[in-house]
Motif scaffolding. Structure first.
Motif, PDB file in Angstrom:
ATOM      1  N   LEU A 111       0.856  -1.188   0.000  1.00  0.00           N
ATOM      2  CA  LEU A 111       0.000   0.000   0.000  1.00  0.00           C
ATOM      3  C   LEU A 111       0.888   1.232   0.000  1.00  0.00           C
ATOM      4  O   LEU A 111       1.545   1.544   1.002  1.00  0.00           O
ATOM      5  CB  LEU A 111      -0.915  -0.014   1.232  1.00  0.00           C
ATOM      6  N   ILE A 112       0.918   1.933  -1.125  1.00  0.00           N
ATOM      7  CA  ILE A 112       1.759   3.125  -1.277  1.00  0.00           C
ATOM      8  C   ILE A 112       0.882   4.342  -0.999  1.00  0.00           C
ATOM      9  O   ILE A 112       0.256   4.910  -1.899  1.00  0.00           O
ATOM     10  CB  ILE A 112       2.400   3.177  -2.672  1.00  0.00           C
ATOM     11  N   GLU A 113       0.810   4.732   0.249  1.00  0.00           N
ATOM     12  CA  GLU A 113      -0.075   5.794   0.728  1.00  0.00           C
ATOM     13  C   GLU A 113       0.652   6.573   1.824  1.00  0.00           C
ATOM     14  O   GLU A 113       1.117   5.983   2.805  1.00  0.00           O
ATOM     15  CB  GLU A 113      -1.371   5.180   1.272  1.00  0.00           C
ATOM     16  N   ASP A 114       0.774   7.907   1.637  1.00  0.00           N
ATOM     17  CA  ASP A 114       1.522   8.705   2.612  1.00  0.00           C
ATOM     18  C   ASP A 114       0.657   9.275   3.724  1.00  0.00           C
ATOM     19  O   ASP A 114       1.190   9.824   4.696  1.00  0.00           O
ATOM     20  CB  ASP A 114       2.266   9.839   1.901  1.00  0.00           C
ATOM     21  N   ASP A 115      -0.656   9.158   3.623  1.00  0.00           N
ATOM     22  CA  ASP A 115      -1.555   9.590   4.698  1.00  0.00           C
ATOM     23  C   ASP A 115      -1.564   8.485   5.762  1.00  0.00           C
ATOM     24  O   ASP A 115      -2.159   7.418   5.566  1.00  0.00           O
ATOM     25  CB  ASP A 115      -2.955   9.807   4.130  1.00  0.00           C
ATOM     26  N   ALA A 116      -0.894   8.743   6.890  1.00  0.00           N
ATOM     27  CA  ALA A 116      -0.718   7.709   7.916  1.00  0.00           C
ATOM     28  C   ALA A 116      -2.052   7.197   8.459  1.00  0.00           C
ATOM     29  O   ALA A 116      -2.208   5.994   8.709  1.00  0.00           O
ATOM     30  CB  ALA A 116       0.149   8.251   9.049  1.00  0.00           C
ATOM     31  N   THR A 117      -3.014   8.107   8.624  1.00  0.00           N
ATOM     32  CA  THR A 117      -4.313   7.702   9.164  1.00  0.00           C
ATOM     33  C   THR A 117      -5.038   6.779   8.204  1.00  0.00           C
ATOM     34  O   THR A 117      -5.566   5.729   8.600  1.00  0.00           O
ATOM     35  CB  THR A 117      -5.184   8.935   9.458  1.00  0.00           C
ATOM     36  N   LEU A 118      -5.072   7.165   6.935  1.00  0.00           N
ATOM     37  CA  LEU A 118      -5.735   6.335   5.933  1.00  0.00           C
ATOM     38  C   LEU A 118      -5.001   5.013   5.754  1.00  0.00           C
ATOM     39  O   LEU A 118      -5.628   3.956   5.618  1.00  0.00           O
ATOM     40  CB  LEU A 118      -5.823   7.078   4.602  1.00  0.00           C
ATOM     41  N   PHE A 119      -3.672   5.063   5.760  1.00  0.00           N
ATOM     42  CA  PHE A 119      -2.894   3.836   5.626  1.00  0.00           C
ATOM     43  C   PHE A 119      -3.261   2.836   6.721  1.00  0.00           C
ATOM     44  O   PHE A 119      -3.508   1.661   6.451  1.00  0.00           O
ATOM     45  CB  PHE A 119      -1.394   4.135   5.685  1.00  0.00           C
ATOM     46  N   VAL A 123      -0.459  -4.201  -5.743  1.00  0.00           N
ATOM     47  CA  VAL A 123      -0.055  -2.869  -5.286  1.00  0.00           C
ATOM     48  C   VAL A 123      -1.261  -1.944  -5.300  1.00  0.00           C
ATOM     49  O   VAL A 123      -2.017  -1.911  -6.273  1.00  0.00           O
ATOM     50  CB  VAL A 123       1.055  -2.271  -6.178  1.00  0.00           C
ATOM     51  N   ILE A 124      -1.450  -1.215  -4.206  1.00  0.00           N
ATOM     52  CA  ILE A 124      -2.438  -0.131  -4.141  1.00  0.00           C
ATOM     53  C   ILE A 124      -1.640   1.159  -4.005  1.00  0.00           C
ATOM     54  O   ILE A 124      -0.807   1.283  -3.108  1.00  0.00           O
ATOM     55  CB  ILE A 124      -3.390  -0.293  -2.937  1.00  0.00           C
ATOM     56  N   ILE A 125      -1.883   2.111  -4.889  1.00  0.00           N
ATOM     57  CA  ILE A 125      -1.045   3.299  -4.919  1.00  0.00           C
ATOM     58  C   ILE A 125      -1.870   4.573  -5.041  1.00  0.00           C
ATOM     59  O   ILE A 125      -2.791   4.654  -5.860  1.00  0.00           O
ATOM     60  CB  ILE A 125      -0.018   3.195  -6.071  1.00  0.00           C
ATOM     61  N   ASP A 126      -1.549   5.546  -4.212  1.00  0.00           N
ATOM     62  CA  ASP A 126      -2.188   6.858  -4.286  1.00  0.00           C
ATOM     63  C   ASP A 126      -1.536   7.653  -5.412  1.00  0.00           C
ATOM     64  O   ASP A 126      -0.373   7.415  -5.771  1.00  0.00           O
ATOM     65  CB  ASP A 126      -2.021   7.581  -2.951  1.00  0.00           C
ATOM     66  N   ILE A 127      -2.257   8.605  -5.968  1.00  0.00           N
ATOM     67  CA  ILE A 127      -1.674   9.441  -7.019  1.00  0.00           C
ATOM     68  C   ILE A 127      -0.794  10.529  -6.417  1.00  0.00           C
ATOM     69  O   ILE A 127       0.343  10.741  -6.844  1.00  0.00           O
ATOM     70  CB  ILE A 127      -2.775  10.076  -7.900  1.00  0.00           C
ATOM     71  N   GLN A 128      -1.300  11.205  -5.402  1.00  0.00           N
ATOM     72  CA  GLN A 128      -0.556  12.305  -4.797  1.00  0.00           C
ATOM     73  C   GLN A 128       0.356  11.772  -3.699  1.00  0.00           C
ATOM     74  O   GLN A 128      -0.093  11.394  -2.618  1.00  0.00           O
ATOM     75  CB  GLN A 128      -1.528  13.347  -4.254  1.00  0.00           C
ATOM     76  N   LEU A 129       1.641  11.780  -3.992  1.00  0.00           N
ATOM     77  CA  LEU A 129       2.640  11.259  -3.072  1.00  0.00           C
ATOM     78  C   LEU A 129       3.815  12.228  -2.983  1.00  0.00           C
ATOM     79  O   LEU A 129       4.009  13.047  -3.882  1.00  0.00           O
ATOM     80  CB  LEU A 129       3.160   9.900  -3.566  1.00  0.00           C
ATOM     81  N   PRO A 130       4.599  12.160  -1.916  1.00  0.00           N
ATOM     82  CA  PRO A 130       5.814  12.990  -1.849  1.00  0.00           C
ATOM     83  C   PRO A 130       6.843  12.516  -2.867  1.00  0.00           C
ATOM     84  O   PRO A 130       6.764  11.391  -3.366  1.00  0.00           O
ATOM     85  CB  PRO A 130       6.304  12.767  -0.407  1.00  0.00           C
ATOM     86  N   LYS A 131       7.774  13.360  -3.186  1.00  0.00           N
ATOM     87  CA  LYS A 131       8.847  13.067  -4.147  1.00  0.00           C
ATOM     88  C   LYS A 131       8.304  12.990  -5.577  1.00  0.00           C
ATOM     89  O   LYS A 131       8.449  13.899  -6.354  1.00  0.00           O
ATOM     90  CB  LYS A 131       9.577  11.767  -3.788  1.00  0.00           C
ATOM     91  N   SER A 141      -7.909  11.183  -4.593  1.00  0.00           N
ATOM     92  CA  SER A 141      -8.896  12.105  -4.042  1.00  0.00           C
ATOM     93  C   SER A 141      -9.311  13.134  -5.089  1.00  0.00           C
ATOM     94  O   SER A 141     -10.229  13.920  -4.869  1.00  0.00           O
ATOM     95  CB  SER A 141      -8.311  12.830  -2.814  1.00  0.00           C
ATOM     96  N   ARG A 142      -8.625  13.119  -6.239  1.00  0.00           N
ATOM     97  CA  ARG A 142      -8.952  14.050  -7.311  1.00  0.00           C
ATOM     98  C   ARG A 142     -10.077  13.469  -8.156  1.00  0.00           C
ATOM     99  O   ARG A 142     -10.232  12.260  -8.274  1.00  0.00           O
ATOM    100  CB  ARG A 142      -7.717  14.318  -8.173  1.00  0.00           C
ATOM    101  N   ASP A 143     -10.872  14.356  -8.748  1.00  0.00           N
ATOM    102  CA  ASP A 143     -12.033  13.895  -9.514  1.00  0.00           C
ATOM    103  C   ASP A 143     -11.884  14.160 -11.008  1.00  0.00           C
ATOM    104  O   ASP A 143     -12.863  14.251 -11.738  1.00  0.00           O
ATOM    105  CB  ASP A 143     -13.327  14.546  -8.996  1.00  0.00           C
ATOM    106  N   HIS A 144     -10.627  14.281 -11.477  1.00  0.00           N
ATOM    107  CA  HIS A 144     -10.401  14.519 -12.902  1.00  0.00           C
ATOM    108  C   HIS A 144     -10.546  13.200 -13.674  1.00  0.00           C
ATOM    109  O   HIS A 144      -9.865  12.224 -13.351  1.00  0.00           O
ATOM    110  CB  HIS A 144      -9.008  15.089 -13.146  1.00  0.00           C
ATOM    111  N   PRO A 145     -11.417  13.138 -14.675  1.00  0.00           N
ATOM    112  CA  PRO A 145     -11.533  11.910 -15.476  1.00  0.00           C
ATOM    113  C   PRO A 145     -10.209  11.499 -16.110  1.00  0.00           C
ATOM    114  O   PRO A 145      -9.960  10.314 -16.326  1.00  0.00           O
ATOM    115  CB  PRO A 145     -12.566  12.283 -16.544  1.00  0.00           C
TER     116      PRO A 145
END
Length: 231
Positions: free
Chosen positions: A6-14, A49-57, A80-84
């Motif tokens: 799980l590639i997610e930088d939000d600790a709470t959501l992770f 793999v589960i990966i968020d779009i908005q990540l550091p680096k 979290s973005r709603d762009h098609p």
């Protein structure tokens, strides 16, 4: 037990996702250094793999590209973005699914279960090789080879091709394909199947086979064994 990265930088959501998936006996791991995602991926050898779009680096699109150079493992995007265009981009890069935040955990779990069942169960079938349009389709190696060369497909792409070849010269409806691929079409964007088939067709174009995956408007798709209407 399936291993999930799980590639997610939000600790709470992770933590929340990890705890929920643990109840379903999934072994969930995170990233310790977001500048070394590929190295940690290679060391872990996950099943999905589960990966968020908005990540550091770098963003998730970058890491998806990097992972795809090493593996055809199933990848699910979170955003979290709603762009098609985000969904289209993720599918074009080889993702197997796209989930927009906020999401219901039942949807996430259903999608994960469907992908893992599809990817890791169909390879146990006795038939590993198939001949189609003069090419050899290797379901085990996710490869298609003919005189023009060889291409390696993602798990989703090879499964779509397998589904169409099994019904070659017959129209497979969109509804049938969606239900076979994702189990429950209520969880699937209408554009997801179109993007996946177009991506498969583009890969097959590299060895001259894209034209044999035909769209039947308002009906579905067909893998033609012969296509007399094309050059």
């Amino acid at each position: 037990m399936f291993k999930i990265l799980l590639i997610e930088d939000d600790a709470t959501l992770f933590t929340e996702i990890k705890d929920r998936l643990a109840k379903w006996s999934y072994d969930v791991h995170g990233i310790t250094d977001f500048s070394r995602v590929v190295e940690e991926f290679i060391a872990l050898k996950p099943d999905l793999v589960i990966i968020d779009i908005q990540l550091p680096k770098f963003d998730g699109f970058h890491w998806c590209r990097m992972i795809r150079t090493h593996s055809n493992i199933p990848i699910v995007f979170l955003s979290s973005r709603d762009h098609p265009t985000d969904m289209v981009m993720s599918m074009q890069l080889g993702a197997d699914d796209f989930i927009q935040k906020p999401f219901h955990f039942d949807v996430l779990i259903a999608k994960i279960q469907a992908i893992l069942r599809r990817v890791y169960n169909y390879n146990t079938e006795s038939i590993k090789l198939k001949t189609w349009c003069g090419a050899t389709v290797d379901y085990e190696k996710n490869a298609v080879t003919n005189q023009a060369g060889s291409i390696e497909l993602t798990k989703n792409e090879i499964y779509i091709l397998k589904l169409l070849i099994e019904h070659k010269n017959t129209i497979v409806s969109r509804e049938e394909m969606i239900n076979s691929l994702w189990d429950d079409q209520r969880f699937v964007s209408d554009n997801t199947l179109t993007v996946n088939v177009n991506r498969l067709r583009k890969r097959l174009d590299e060895i001259g086979l894209g034209r044999f995956i035909e769209t039947k408007v308002g009906q579905g798709y067909i893998a033609a064994e012969e296509s007399p209407f094309h050059d």
